[in-house]
Motif scaffolding. Sequence first.
Motif, PDB file in Angstrom:
ATOM      1  N   SER A 185       0.839  -1.193   0.000  1.00  0.00           N
ATOM      2  CA  SER A 185       0.000   0.000   0.000  1.00  0.00           C
ATOM      3  C   SER A 185       0.873   1.242   0.000  1.00  0.00           C
ATOM      4  O   SER A 185       1.974   1.245   0.563  1.00  0.00           O
ATOM      5  N   PRO A 244      -3.303  -5.930  -9.178  1.00  0.00           N
ATOM      6  CA  PRO A 244      -4.361  -5.234  -8.421  1.00  0.00           C
ATOM      7  C   PRO A 244      -5.123  -4.218  -9.263  1.00  0.00           C
ATOM      8  O   PRO A 244      -6.345  -4.069  -9.106  1.00  0.00           O
ATOM      9  N   SER A 276      -9.174  -4.116 -10.137  1.00  0.00           N
ATOM     10  CA  SER A 276     -10.004  -2.950  -9.808  1.00  0.00           C
ATOM     11  C   SER A 276     -11.011  -2.642 -10.915  1.00  0.00           C
ATOM     12  O   SER A 276     -11.978  -1.907 -10.689  1.00  0.00           O
ATOM     13  N   LYS A 326     -13.758  -3.217  -4.387  1.00  0.00           N
ATOM     14  CA  LYS A 326     -12.831  -2.869  -3.305  1.00  0.00           C
ATOM     15  C   LYS A 326     -11.434  -3.328  -3.696  1.00  0.00           C
ATOM     16  O   LYS A 326     -11.280  -4.248  -4.507  1.00  0.00           O
ATOM     17  N   PRO A 327     -10.389  -2.705  -3.146  1.00  0.00           N
ATOM     18  CA  PRO A 327      -9.022  -3.064  -3.536  1.00  0.00           C
ATOM     19  C   PRO A 327      -8.674  -4.518  -3.242  1.00  0.00           C
ATOM     20  O   PRO A 327      -9.082  -5.086  -2.224  1.00  0.00           O
ATOM     21  N   LYS A 370      -3.751  -5.646  -1.810  1.00  0.00           N
ATOM     22  CA  LYS A 370      -3.226  -4.648  -0.881  1.00  0.00           C
ATOM     23  C   LYS A 370      -3.784  -4.913   0.513  1.00  0.00           C
ATOM     24  O   LYS A 370      -4.916  -5.401   0.654  1.00  0.00           O
ATOM     25  N   ALA A 412      -9.900  -2.415   2.022  1.00  0.00           N
ATOM     26  CA  ALA A 412      -9.619  -3.456   1.032  1.00  0.00           C
ATOM     27  C   ALA A 412     -10.296  -4.762   1.432  1.00  0.00           C
ATOM     28  O   ALA A 412     -10.593  -4.998   2.610  1.00  0.00           O
TER      29      ALA A 412
END
Length: 440
Positions: free
Chosen positions: A12, A350, A354, A359-360, A363, A368
């Motif tokens: 992150s 990632p 997305s 949601k992430p 990470k 997330a």
Amino acid sequence: MIIGNGRLITNSDKVGFMDNGAVLVKDNVIVEVGNFEELKKAHPGEEVLDAQGNLIMPGMICAHSHIYSSYARGMAPSGVTDNFFNILENLWWKLDRSLQIEDIKLNAFTTYAESIRAGVTTLIDHHASGHCIEGSLFALEESAKKIGVRTSLCFETTDRDGKEATKAAIKENVDFIKHCLKEDDDMVKALFGMHASFTISDETMALVKEAMQGVDAGYHIHVTEGIEDQYDSLKKYGRKVGERLFDWGILGDKTLAIHCIHLSQSEMDIIKATDTSVVTNPESNMNNAVGAPPVVQLLKKGVRVGLGSDAYTQDMFESMKVSNILQSHHLADPTVGFMETKALQFDNNPAICSKYWNKPLGKIEKGAFADIIVVDYKPHTPIGENNWFGHLLFGVNGGMVRHTMINGKLVMKDRVILTVDMDKINADSAQRAAKIWKNM
């Protein structure tokens, strides 16, 4: 639950690494990241999963695989496999035509289980079963939900099994996409699957585009995996593969272009201009002797390039190792490969996810999805913010993953899959594979 008492890799921008980190999980999301002792003190009633000084990190993402290939392990095809087309015709297409619903479910369980054991929490799959099309994606979804993995599914539309099979594949894709859009499930998403330009006629392209009118989904298609794909497109349509796909409106920000080994510079520019994602699969490319993907060039152009396995392995730590050395070896330049591989797995996978999930993923940060793994790794050299990727690349493999959490639920603890009976699944798979092999 608090997962803590370990070296925390978050991937992150907020806090990249913590020596004694911890993650607080509520329902299916991460609600807090911080010091282990402080989080325990602030939340005294929470269950604690003790990492015992090992690594805590985001679950790995595989951006392209083939669940249907599960029975191929140990199998000896009888046909010639001396070039890319013969590999397809005498191995993979012959195998996928032999599969029935029972096999599809077993293939999903075994592939997802190996992924979970290797720390893969999200897998984007491209399915094929030419003589068993209707309901195949729904069968995969059923297995995915039972074992508890996050996945994206599609069916491989192609002309190679006849017009009725082509129409059935289009329908299966659209039906499943609409189902996923209606359900809006955090775990299962859908793309429209297409094999490759050289097995899809203009007539079929038109049918696909007609069926997809008003449907909000991208495409998942193999692009110039072999040079033959380019020759076919130029001969039949007078256009390069990337140009042809652009003409038909297949490229776009939700589309995955897989392999992309034999792209021209102008096709790379088209992919960049359409914001299409590319997914490379280095071990598979080397195994099929089709060439090395132009990862460095694509990244320099600003293309979003991710990393998959093509089902050669389910271990993305392994795929990262090969991604690194393939680029340095192919370009005869030891300064390339390392940072590019980090970008593929930890930035771009990632970013690809997305496009589909709200949601992430990939990470560890507040908000997330709680997809977290604990890896049995205690380094004998310093590890920190600036060098954790080097430790992962050269010191870690999927067999070192001890615990896997997906969507806030532990699906593997102490290397035991908790959600399904893998002994029975493996036994059933071995029985079915023996029958399928007789067709090969």
